[in-house]
Design a protein around this motif. Structure first.
Motif, PDB file in Angstrom:
ATOM      1  N   PRO A  52       0.799  -1.230   0.000  1.00 14.54           N
ATOM      2  CA  PRO A  52       0.000   0.000   0.000  1.00 14.54           C
ATOM      3  C   PRO A  52       0.834   1.285   0.000  1.00 14.54           C
ATOM      4  O   PRO A  52       0.314   2.354  -0.315  1.00 14.54           O
ATOM      5  N   MET A  53       2.135   1.161   0.302  1.00 11.68           N
ATOM      6  CA  MET A  53       2.980   2.369   0.318  1.00 11.68           C
ATOM      7  C   MET A  53       3.290   2.872  -1.089  1.00 11.68           C
ATOM      8  O   MET A  53       3.758   3.981  -1.273  1.00 11.68           O
ATOM      9  N   PHE A  54       3.028   2.042  -2.096  1.00 13.80           N
ATOM     10  CA  PHE A  54       3.316   2.445  -3.474  1.00 13.80           C
ATOM     11  C   PHE A  54       2.034   2.870  -4.201  1.00 13.80           C
ATOM     12  O   PHE A  54       0.932   2.492  -3.810  1.00 13.80           O
ATOM     13  N   SER A  55       2.224   3.630  -5.286  1.00 19.40           N
ATOM     14  CA  SER A  55       1.076   4.087  -6.075  1.00 19.40           C
ATOM     15  C   SER A  55       0.423   2.881  -6.765  1.00 19.40           C
ATOM     16  O   SER A  55       1.026   1.807  -6.873  1.00 19.40           O
ATOM     17  N   ASP A  56      -0.794   3.111  -7.285  1.00 17.52           N
ATOM     18  CA  ASP A  56      -1.477   2.053  -8.024  1.00 17.52           C
ATOM     19  C   ASP A  56      -0.650   1.599  -9.221  1.00 17.52           C
ATOM     20  O   ASP A  56      -0.606   0.416  -9.546  1.00 17.52           O
ATOM     21  N   PHE A  83      15.872  11.757   9.203  1.00 16.16           N
ATOM     22  CA  PHE A  83      16.057  10.762   8.154  1.00 16.16           C
ATOM     23  C   PHE A  83      15.279  11.167   6.921  1.00 16.16           C
ATOM     24  O   PHE A  83      14.099  11.505   7.002  1.00 16.16           O
ATOM     25  N   LYS A  84      15.994  11.184   5.804  1.00 12.25           N
ATOM     26  CA  LYS A  84      15.311  11.434   4.547  1.00 12.25           C
ATOM     27  C   LYS A  84      15.576  10.204   3.681  1.00 12.25           C
ATOM     28  O   LYS A  84      16.716   9.969   3.277  1.00 12.25           O
ATOM     29  N   SER A  85      14.521   9.434   3.463  1.00 11.75           N
ATOM     30  CA  SER A  85      14.720   8.198   2.711  1.00 11.75           C
ATOM     31  C   SER A  85      15.110   8.526   1.273  1.00 11.75           C
ATOM     32  O   SER A  85      14.550   9.433   0.656  1.00 11.75           O
ATOM     33  N   LEU A  86      16.069   7.775   0.752  1.00 18.99           N
ATOM     34  CA  LEU A  86      16.434   7.947  -0.658  1.00 18.99           C
ATOM     35  C   LEU A  86      15.394   7.272  -1.546  1.00 18.99           C
ATOM     36  O   LEU A  86      15.433   7.365  -2.753  1.00 18.99           O
ATOM     37  N   GLY A  87      14.478   6.560  -0.889  1.00 20.31           N
ATOM     38  CA  GLY A  87      13.447   5.832  -1.641  1.00 20.31           C
ATOM     39  C   GLY A  87      13.519   4.364  -1.303  1.00 20.31           C
ATOM     40  O   GLY A  87      14.386   3.923  -0.550  1.00 20.31           O
ATOM     41  N   GLY A 138      13.804   9.085  -4.548  1.00 24.24           N
ATOM     42  CA  GLY A 138      13.439  10.493  -4.376  1.00 24.24           C
ATOM     43  C   GLY A 138      11.935  10.585  -4.562  1.00 24.24           C
ATOM     44  O   GLY A 138      11.180   9.896  -3.878  1.00 24.24           O
ATOM     45  N   LYS A 139      11.514  11.378  -5.563  1.00 22.98           N
ATOM     46  CA  LYS A 139      10.064  11.444  -5.828  1.00 22.98           C
ATOM     47  C   LYS A 139       9.710  10.707  -7.117  1.00 22.98           C
ATOM     48  O   LYS A 139       8.582  10.734  -7.582  1.00 22.98           O
ATOM     49  N   THR A 140      10.717  10.065  -7.722  1.00 24.55           N
ATOM     50  CA  THR A 140      10.512   9.466  -9.039  1.00 24.55           C
ATOM     51  C   THR A 140      10.216   7.974  -8.930  1.00 24.55           C
ATOM     52  O   THR A 140      10.931   7.247  -8.239  1.00 24.55           O
ATOM     53  N   GLU A 141       9.180   7.553  -9.627  1.00 25.12           N
ATOM     54  CA  GLU A 141       8.861   6.126  -9.651  1.00 25.12           C
ATOM     55  C   GLU A 141       9.737   5.440 -10.688  1.00 25.12           C
ATOM     56  O   GLU A 141       9.929   5.958 -11.787  1.00 25.12           O
ATOM     57  N   VAL A 142      10.287   4.306 -10.328  1.00 21.48           N
ATOM     58  CA  VAL A 142      11.148   3.589 -11.266  1.00 21.48           C
ATOM     59  C   VAL A 142      10.660   2.140 -11.388  1.00 21.48           C
ATOM     60  O   VAL A 142      10.163   1.564 -10.431  1.00 21.48           O
TER      61      VAL A 142
END
Ligand code: NAD
Length: 402
Positions: A200-204, A343-347, A362-366
């Protein structure tokens, strides 16, 4: 001279050791671990599936010890008496001025009957290796009996660990099939999950990416099916939400339990105020009742102001905590204050097999190969931050190192 004891040679402990050993402060360090090696906990699923040999994810602790500053004690931690500043090991007792606790996680069964007896755990290199050996045995038994239950593997829980394990099993299925004398598609991989929506932490979009591959690989993902019991050779799950009596038995000779973790049992045994082995620490990561005890990684809970929940326990946060705690101790010795831990997660990136992955950087989905590349880079970074260049060259994930 101040005595600093570090419990656990995982990500947090070894990172703290690395920073402390570099300093010129008047300190002596004792590092304790039950094993004489460090292992990359983020790669256990690959050992369980046999897609990486265990030696590839381990390195010797002595390789990172500076014997002028540190002594390594191979022993099992049983209890901490934080009031007396003592640590009880199986074979000896230690005293400290500062204590760093990085004792890691254990599998959480949530009291579900039969889990301990009838499901396999994957919590360290030994248990991951046992999973692999167990599957190989079942494949051989299929060859003798032709009973399909030997070809069936059930992963319980579709969190990060469950999904990564399923991906690794898909990758390992060709080898399993060769042993059993069947086609890879004959190896049946199931994943049973309590909630309806996975990850659930990820986008659809990312969720769909993952589901697309699981479907393509014919993984049977059963969502909304809470497991109520594990019997010898069967997972019993609740089939319909509103009927507790609608129970289904999924029979399989391999059942792996990955429904979540709690912090080391030593935390509860030592009387810390904890929940599921995690202590809500102060802003400098110390125990609320003991300024000289740092609790890091899986035994620590730090609130994430953006979600108002504790940060998930990851290798990345454990490494950051290890650096922070070491620097905070060094600042204290100099009489200087530290800023609170932040703490700033790198992703986070989850791998599904060796070449597929998905996540957020970061803010980019890969997704796909770039995500897989980043995942390998993250793994090499943690190797570098605990072990250094030598370990990355020996165990790094990119072939161009070799
Ligand atoms: P988790 O708690 O994240 O996931 C467990 C899953 O099991 C959940 O989806 C839950 O709904 C399900 N579950 C619980 N009880 C169940 C039951 N009775 N029947 C069926 N399903 C049930 O645990 P995890 O996957 O072990 O992860 C632990 C931590 O490690 C997390 O913080 C995770 O983010 C982290 N982790 C990160 C990575 C990565 O960054 N690549 C990889 C692995 C783990």
């Amino acid at each position: 001279m101040k005595e600093i004891v570090i419990l656990g040679a995982g990500y947090a402990g070894l990172r703290a050791l690395h920073v402390l050993q570099k300093s010129s402060a008047d300190i002596h360090i004792t590092l304790v671990d039950r094993n004489d090696y460090h292992y990359e906990a983020t790669s256990l699923h690959e050992v369980a599936a046999g897609t990486q040999p265990d030696e590839k994810i381990c390195y010797k602790i002595k390789d990172v010890i500076n014997s002028n500053k540190t002594v390594f004690v191979q022993d099992t931690v049983e209890k901490i008496d934080a009031d007396k500043k003592e640590v009880y090991l199986e074979n000896q007792k230690l005293n400290y001025d500062y204590l760093i606790v990085g004792l890691g996680f254990q599998s959480e069964s949530f009291g579900i009957p039969g889990v301990k007896e009838n499901a396999l755990e994957m919590v360290d290199v030994k248990t991951a290796d046992q999973v692999h050996k167990h599957i190989v045995e079942q494949m051989k038994k299929y060859k003798e009996t032709k009973d399909e239950e030997y070809l069936r593997i059930v992963v319980c829980g579709a969190g990060f660990t469950g999904i990564e394990l399923v991906g690794a099993f898909v990758e390992g299925s060709k080898k399993f099939a060769d042993i059993a004398g069947v086609k890879p598609e004959d190896i049946q991989i199931y994943c049973v999950e309590a909630v309806d929506k996975i990850l659930p932490m990820f986008s659809d979009k990312l969720g769909q990416y993952c589901l697309k591959y699981l479907k393509k690989w014919d993984v049977k993902l059963l969502t909304g099916k809470p497991i109520k019991k594990v019997e010898p050779g069967a997972v019993i799950y609740q089939n319909s939400k509103d009927n507790e009596n609608d129970l289904v038995a999924l029979k399989a000779k391999t059942i792996v339990w990955t429904t979540g973790v709690s912090g080391s049992k030593v935390i509860g045994d030592s009387g810390f105020e904890e929940r599921r082995g995690r202590v809500m620490v102060k802003p400098n990561l110390t125990d609320p009742n003991h300024d000289d005890v740092y609790l890091l990684g899986d035994v620590s809970a730090v609130m994430d102001p953006s979600s108002n929940r504790p940060y998930p326990t990851t290798a990345q946060i454990a490494l950051t905590m290890g650096s922070y705690a070491a620097k905070d101790i060094l600042n204290q010795l100099k009489g200087q204050p530290s800023d609170p831990f932040s703490f700033k997660s790198l992703g986070s990136v989850a791998s599904i097999g060796n070449t597929h992955a998905f996540g957020v950087v970061g803010k980019t989905e890969v997704t796909a190969y770039p995500a897989s590349f980043i995942k390998k880079a993250i793994m090499d970074r943690s190797l570098f931050e605990t072990g250094g260049v030598k370990e990355v060259l020996a165990k790094g994930r990119f072939d161009f190192y070799h």
